[in-house]
Design an enzyme around this catalytic site. Structure first.
Site: not given
Ligand code: AMP
Length: 598
Positions: A8, A70, A154, A177
């Site tokens: 992850d 990211k 994800e 999420d």
């Protein structure tokens, strides 16, 4: 059987794990930590530190400490809303390089724990990452010495983690999420070990970091009448350091307020004169966070609509991502879906667990699970008149292939330019161009060329476009490389909402464009026919045709556009030219007969 790592690669933290003796496990570093902060410090002397040690440098050396990379990956530095306090150009690295540093570090943690070399991995990305961002993540893996076996969304990973011990169940679940930098919502159906993503939506620029920033601003406002930043913080570096201190304090206080009603925020040496001490209540924080969290609502509703489900038809709403620890988030999610959210998953670890499970499926260490993912945005090409022609609609299960045949719109055209587009808008110009290929073909009359275009989306969501001229059987292949992508990724989420906001206008524009193309075609055909056999028509017919053609031209040039009027003018012209059409056919037959007789 060589192990495959599940990784992850998070905005804030990253994790790595593997399936060991049939069980998915997460691996800890030498200090026993499974969470590695996604932070890389690049000292001037070239020393690179990663994780907790790098995090400490964020205040001391903010301009050389890279975090939340990211948010930048796969996107040009000038794009998007978020501007980091560090400058990657000065450090001499790209977002891909920094991600590779983090991945290399995770690979080391795994190799140390497993006492063997590992060269393969599954890496997770937000469902909303487009092709460029997925490719960039894959490249980072390769730079770190890892073959990336799969890029996994994800929320899908989180659903895998949730569903692994319920394989025999049939359930429809939503995964909400909310992490540090991104928000994702996915709706999945699981049945007999098959996971199918029904819909995804999200915002690539929304997360806990935004709450921290709003809270830091609030703290700064409360810090008294002399703004802290004005006094001694004159150099850019110091200013960035101060703002890092503030963000850190804001984040710590925010986390505490997930369990406490009130906290005291203390920053001893914010600048040389000031010792900051402020009380903040959960209500204060919630006031600031509410508008941000509310932004997730419409994505949830859209995903439900796309999946064709009512909230009551969902069996579970699973919460993942660190920010879902906030009571306010839990309240709002409960309100949106009309049910208590499921908090059974460790919000920090569920995605990594899912990546590990997927890695286990690929390596053969886990059986009985199949995963079907979907494409989050439609893919297509531009057709005549600037319209978007969808080849793979959004929410199609991947991997998938689809194609269509195209022809030349103009006589003696020598090549066809294929613009590959991604997006939900009716007009090509409103979608994003992923790349283009020019397909040459032999010149001929309009409609004589035959070019087949095939889109293949692999299991990672990476697109390959093949264009084939069927006359010569020549193929042209376009791999969508991130360097060829000129997409403003900050607008990913806007795309979907704009497609709804502008649905009416877009549809009108499409109908208008189609009517205009038809009108132009009719006028050209009528003019051609009139020069050939206009003299054979009687005066009335000729006048009627001319006035109908004039009417089409007038409506076509009239602003504002009126598609209905143009369609009816086209129809009248079409009707008025019936006898002309008959004459033309007769003419053609006579000519053919003559040729035969001669
Ligand atoms: P992730 O990207 O899933 O690692 O989530 C990181 C985000 O979760 C960061 O913005 C954290 O500040 C936030 N977070 C972590 N723990 C908590 C907590 N107890 N309460 C509120 N936010 C939290």
């Amino acid at each position: 059987m060589s192990p495959i790592l599940g990784i992850d690669l998070g905005t804030t933290n990253s994790l790595v794990g593997v399936v060991d003796s049939g069980f998915p496990i997460l691996l800890a570093d030498v200090d026993g930590n499974r969470l590695t902060p996604s932070v890389v410090h690049n000292a001037v002397d070239g020393t690179v530190t990663i994780g907790v040690k790098a995090l400490r440098q964020r205040v001391l050396d903010p301009q050389r400490t890279v975090f939340s990379v990211k948010r930048l990956i796969g996107r040009r530095a000038s794009e998007g809303e978020w501007q980091p306090p560090y400058d990657l150009a000065t450090i001499g690295k790209t977002p891909v390089d920094v991600s590779a540093d983090i991945l290399r570090h995770l690979k080391c943690i795994a190799e140390r724990a497993l006492e063997t070399e590992v060269t393969r991995a599954v890496i997770t990305v937000p469902a909303y990452f487009n092709d460029a961002q997925r490719n960039a993540t894959k490249r980072a893996g390769e730079l770190a010495g890892l073959t990336v076996e799969r890029i996994l969304s994800e929320p899908t990973a989180a659903a895998l983690a949730y569903g692994l011990n319920k394989l025999e169940d049939q359930k429809k679940i939503a995964v909400y999420d909310l992490g540090g930098g991104t928000f994702d919502i996915s709706i999945l159906e699981m049945s007999d070990g098959v996971f199918q993503v029904l819909a995804t939506a999200g915002d690539t620029q929304l997360g806990g970091d935004d709450i921290d920033r709003a809270f830091a601003d609030w703290i700064l406002e409360r810090s008294g009448d002399t703004p802290v930043l004005n006094s001694n913080a004159s150099s850019a570096s110091l200013r960035t350091g101060v703002s890092a201190l503030l963000s850190e304090a804001a984040e710590t206080a925010k986390k505490k307020l997930s369990t406490l009603d009130e906290v005291t925020i203390e920053i001893p040496f914010l600048n040389s004169q000031k010792h900051l001490s402020i009380r903040a209540t959960r209500t204060d924080l919630e006031k600031l966070a509410l508008p941000l969290i509310e932004r997730t609502r419409r994505h949830c509703l859209r995903a439900l609509t796309d999946a064709n489900l009512k909230p009551t038809q969902l069996d579970e709403v699973i919460l993942v991502g660190g920010s879902t620890r906030m009571p306010l988030v839990r309240r709002i999610v409960g309100e949106i879906f009309g049910k208590e959210p499921n908090t059974s998953q460790n919000p920090d670890e569920a995605v990594a667990m899912g990546a590990v499970i997927q890695a286990g499926i690929l390596s053969g260490a886990l059986r009985n699970v199949v995963l079907l993912d979907v494409t989050p945005l439609s893919l297509g090409i531009e057709t005549f008149g600037g319209l978007m022609n969808i080849i793979i609609p959004r929410n199609t299960t991947i991997p998938c292939k689809a194609g269509e045949m195209f022809t030349n719109a103009v006589t003696n055209q020598r090549e066809m330019l294929i613009r590959v587009l991604q997006g939900e808008r009716e007009l090509a110009k409103d979608n994003w161009e992923l790349g283009r290929i020019a397909v040459p073909f032999l010149p001929g009359p309009k409609g004589s060329a035959r070019v087949g275009v095939q889109f293949s989306l692999d299991a990672n969501g990476i697109l390959q476009v093949l264009a084939r001229d069927t006359a010569t059987n020549t193929d042209m292949v376009l791999e969508i490389q991130s360097s060829a992508v000129d997409v403003d990724d900050a607008k990913v989420e806007q795309m979907i909402s704009e497609s709804v906001d502008y649905a009416f206008d877009d549809m009108n524009e499409r109908i208008w464009t189609e009517a205009r193309l038809k009108g132009e075609e009719l006028i050209n055909a009528v003019e051609e026919a009139l020069t050939q056999c206009g003299s054979l028509l009687n005066e009335d017919e000729l006048l009627k045709i001319k006035s109908c053609a004039a009417q089409v031209r007038e409506v076509m040039n009239h602003a504002p556009h009126d598609a209905r009027k143009l369609k009816s003018a086209n129809q009248s012209l079409d009707d008025a030219t019936q006898s002309l059409a008959v004459l033309l056919v007769e003419r053609a037959m006579e000519a053919a007969l003559e040729r035969k007789l001669n």
